[in-house]
Design a protein around this motif. Structure first.
Motif, mmCIF file in Angstrom:
data_model
loop_
_atom_site.group_PDB
_atom_site.id
_atom_site.type_symbol
_atom_site.label_atom_id
_atom_site.label_comp_id
_atom_site.label_asym_id
_atom_site.label_seq_id
_atom_site.Cartn_x
_atom_site.Cartn_y
_atom_site.Cartn_z
ATOM 1 N N LEU A 291 32.671 39.586 44.302
ATOM 2 C CA LEU A 291 32.483 39.797 42.945
ATOM 3 C C LEU A 291 33.091 38.589 42.069
ATOM 4 N N LEU A 292 32.637 37.914 42.016
ATOM 5 C CA LEU A 292 33.178 36.329 41.242
ATOM 6 C C LEU A 292 33.064 36.598 39.673
ATOM 7 N N ASP A 293 34.230 36.546 39.225
ATOM 8 C CA ASP A 293 34.192 36.346 37.471
ATOM 9 C C ASP A 293 34.336 35.130 36.898
ATOM 10 N N ARG A 294 34.318 34.881 35.906
ATOM 11 C CA ARG A 294 34.153 33.294 35.494
ATOM 12 C C ARG A 294 35.405 32.695 35.476
ATOM 13 N N LYS A 295 36.626 33.487 35.570
ATOM 14 C CA LYS A 295 37.891 33.008 35.631
ATOM 15 C C LYS A 295 38.261 32.881 37.074
ATOM 16 N N LEU A 296 37.706 33.596 38.014
ATOM 17 C CA LEU A 296 37.892 33.481 39.385
ATOM 18 C C LEU A 296 39.342 34.156 39.750
ATOM 19 N N ILE A 297 39.654 35.267 38.857
ATOM 20 C CA ILE A 297 40.814 36.042 39.290
ATOM 21 C C ILE A 297 40.536 37.385 39.908
ATOM 22 N N LEU A 298 39.410 37.670 40.032
ATOM 23 C CA LEU A 298 38.987 38.681 40.684
ATOM 24 C C LEU A 298 39.499 40.100 40.731
ATOM 25 N N HIS A 299 39.817 40.154 39.206
ATOM 26 C CA HIS A 299 40.391 41.919 38.988
ATOM 27 C C HIS A 299 39.394 42.607 39.331
ATOM 28 N N LEU A 300 38.215 42.623 38.678
ATOM 29 C CA LEU A 300 37.195 43.739 38.963
ATOM 30 C C LEU A 300 37.192 43.989 40.662
ATOM 31 N N HIS A 301 36.859 42.713 41.370
ATOM 32 C CA HIS A 301 36.625 43.002 42.674
ATOM 33 C C HIS A 301 37.773 43.680 43.578
ATOM 34 N N THR A 302 39.067 43.226 42.993
ATOM 35 C CA THR A 302 39.899 44.181 43.789
ATOM 36 C C THR A 302 40.114 45.554 43.326
ATOM 37 N N THR A 303 39.853 45.864 42.194
ATOM 38 C CA THR A 303 39.833 47.110 41.609
ATOM 39 C C THR A 303 38.647 48.106 42.417
ATOM 40 N N GLN A 304 37.349 47.407 42.393
ATOM 41 C CA GLN A 304 36.512 48.036 43.230
ATOM 42 C C GLN A 304 36.731 48.329 44.839
ATOM 43 N N LEU A 305 37.399 47.310 45.330
ATOM 44 C CA LEU A 305 37.834 47.086 46.639
ATOM 45 C C LEU A 305 38.930 48.427 46.767
ATOM 46 N N ILE A 306 39.935 48.660 45.904
ATOM 47 C CA ILE A 306 40.877 49.833 46.131
ATOM 48 C C ILE A 306 39.991 51.189 46.068
ATOM 49 N N ASN A 307 38.902 51.053 45.000
ATOM 50 C CA ASN A 307 38.472 52.419 45.154
ATOM 51 C C ASN A 307 37.397 52.732 46.348
ATOM 52 N N ARG A 308 36.754 51.560 46.769
ATOM 53 C CA ARG A 308 36.176 51.868 48.146
ATOM 54 C C ARG A 308 37.023 52.245 49.129
ATOM 55 N N LEU A 309 38.109 51.865 49.071
ATOM 56 C CA LEU A 309 39.154 52.134 50.317
ATOM 57 C C LEU A 309 39.451 53.519 49.908
ATOM 58 N N ARG A 310 39.992 54.120 48.975
ATOM 59 C CA ARG A 310 40.111 55.458 48.756
ATOM 60 C C ARG A 310 38.870 56.459 49.196
ATOM 61 N N SER A 311 37.650 55.981 48.589
ATOM 62 C CA SER A 311 36.553 56.962 48.865
ATOM 63 C C SER A 311 36.195 56.781 50.418
ATOM 64 N N THR A 312 36.237 55.666 50.913
ATOM 65 C CA THR A 312 36.150 55.881 52.314
ATOM 66 C C THR A 312 37.160 56.816 53.112
ATOM 67 N N ALA A 313 38.388 56.647 52.841
ATOM 68 C CA ALA A 313 39.247 57.433 53.452
ATOM 69 C C ALA A 313 39.197 58.810 53.091
#
Length: 392
Positions: A291-313
């Motif tokens: 998930l590429l954001d316009r500033k390329l800091i990937l806050h939203l990508h890492t947030t979704q990544l953490i949620n995916r880790l938790r839901s998968t576990a």
């Protein structure tokens, strides 16, 4: 099988039985079962057909003209190329623009039903220029008179239907044929000068394709200059797509203006147009799983990544949790196969872009999952859980 293979190559006739696809309809989660759009068709082809396609593809790539026809900007379905390499090219281009204090206009082009609408006559015309006649005859027979039927419930099957366009879904040759069909996509021009086919990274423009996912990136000191350059290229590619019966969906095409400066007070066009329709402007876009954001800091990508880790576990807690009687070694194997790939995908890309704080949040989430798997007490440090902390 060997006599059949030789006969196909000698006579240029692909068996009719191998050209029939069995379609199984898989319902999408949470969709209405009474609507056709709620189902995803899965095409099943004959096993011998796939074996022969693999052998045929080796012969095709043995032809120098065919091998050279694959464009350098195409990273899909190529040996020694993958999504992470394409993501590195894209993110590196944007970061270079940031370093030079430039704006980067990115257009993510959507191709409607790309693999299903390949024009057979146009594809065969391009193949005839690249392959010897013996291989061309086989591919011509391979593409023509293809049929399909749908497997329904209780063993019911539909009548056979004919396929008049597209590359076979689920086939070995399908992605390669689509790559050849789009291999003559016009390269971006700068100041009216067409660049050579062997280079796709020019002074301020980058063309990146992975299968049908296409990105046009243009960097410039002024935002309107970058957008206008992309507009010129879109006019060129739209004309080319129309000539080859390729439909570009302007409603699903997205424009992102990458910049770490404010873009609210910029003058000039905010977004390029396609087929007379202004492309939707967004501040983020998911490309190849990142998930590429316009500033390329990937806050939203890492947030979704953490949620995916938790839901998968959480979904695997019944077999990985404390109540499971599965041996710890088996739990570790399941973790490496099912949970670790969630955060390991494109790690060299996003890991270098996020802040230390976000990285520690992901690491903390992973440690909690690991501690639950090995049933570690509060007195055991994370560093002491060696089997999982030292991942390849």
């Amino acid at each position: 099988f060997v006599p059949s293979r030789l006969s196909i190559l000698r006579y240029g006739h692909f068996p009719e039985q191998w050209k029939c696809a069995a379609i199984s309809m898989i319902r999408k989660p949470g969709k209405n079962p009474h609507e056709v759009s709620s189902f995803r068709p899965i095409s099943l082809l004959a096993g011998f057909s796939k074996i022969f396609e693999t052998l045929l593809m080796d012969r095709m790539f043995a032809c120098k003209d065919f091998e050279l026809a694959v464009p350098m900007h195409q990273f899909g379905f190529r040996k020694e190329h993958n999504t992470e390499q394409q993501l590195r090219r894209v993110t590196q281009y944007i970061l270079t623009a940031y370093e030079k204090k430039m704006f980067c206009s990115g257009v993510f082009i959507d191709v409607s039903e790309a693999f299903d609408r390949v024009w057979h006559d146009g594809l065969l015309l391009k193949l005839a220029k690249l392959l010897p006649f013996c291989l061309y005859r086989v591919l011509e027979s391979y593409l023509t008179d293809r049929t399909f039927y749908v497997n329904g419930n209780s063993g019911i099957t539909s009548r056979k239907g004919k396929i008049g366009a597209g590359v076979p879904q689920g086939s070995v040759l399908g992605p390669v044929l689509y790559t050849i069909f789009t291999s003559d996509m016009p390269l971006p021009t700068i100041a009216g000068q067409q660049h050579t086919h062997t280079s796709d990274l020019f002074n301020n423009i980058l063309l990146s394709t992975y299968a049908d996912d296409t990105i046009i990136l243009c960097a410039s000191k002024e935002a309107h200059s970058a957008i206008n350059t992309n507009q010129k290229y879109l006019s060129l590619i739209t004309k080319w797509a129309s000539q080859w019966c390729i439909t570009l969906n302007a409603n699903k095409t997205v424009h992102v203006l990458f910049s770490r400066r404010s873009t609210t007070s910029l003058l000039g066009p905010k977004s390029p147009c396609m087929n007379g329709v202004e492309i939707k402007n967004e501040t983020k876009y998911r490309y190849l799983g990142l998930l590429l954001d316009r500033k390329l800091i990937l806050h939203l990508h890492t947030t979704q990544l953490i949620n995916r880790l938790r839901s998968t576990a959480f979904g695997l807690n019944w077999i990985l949790g404390n109540q499971s009687k599965l041996p710890t070694s088996s739990k570790i194997t399941l973790y490496k196969q099912l949970i670790a790939p969630v955060w390991q995908y494109a790690l060299p890309i996003w890991g270098s872009l996020i802040s230390n704080t976000r990285f520690k949040q992901i690491e903390a989430t992973q440690n909690k999952i690991i501690r639950r798997i090995v049933n570690a007490s509060r007195y055991i440090r994370n560093q002491d859980i060696l089997p999982l902390n030292h991942q390849p």
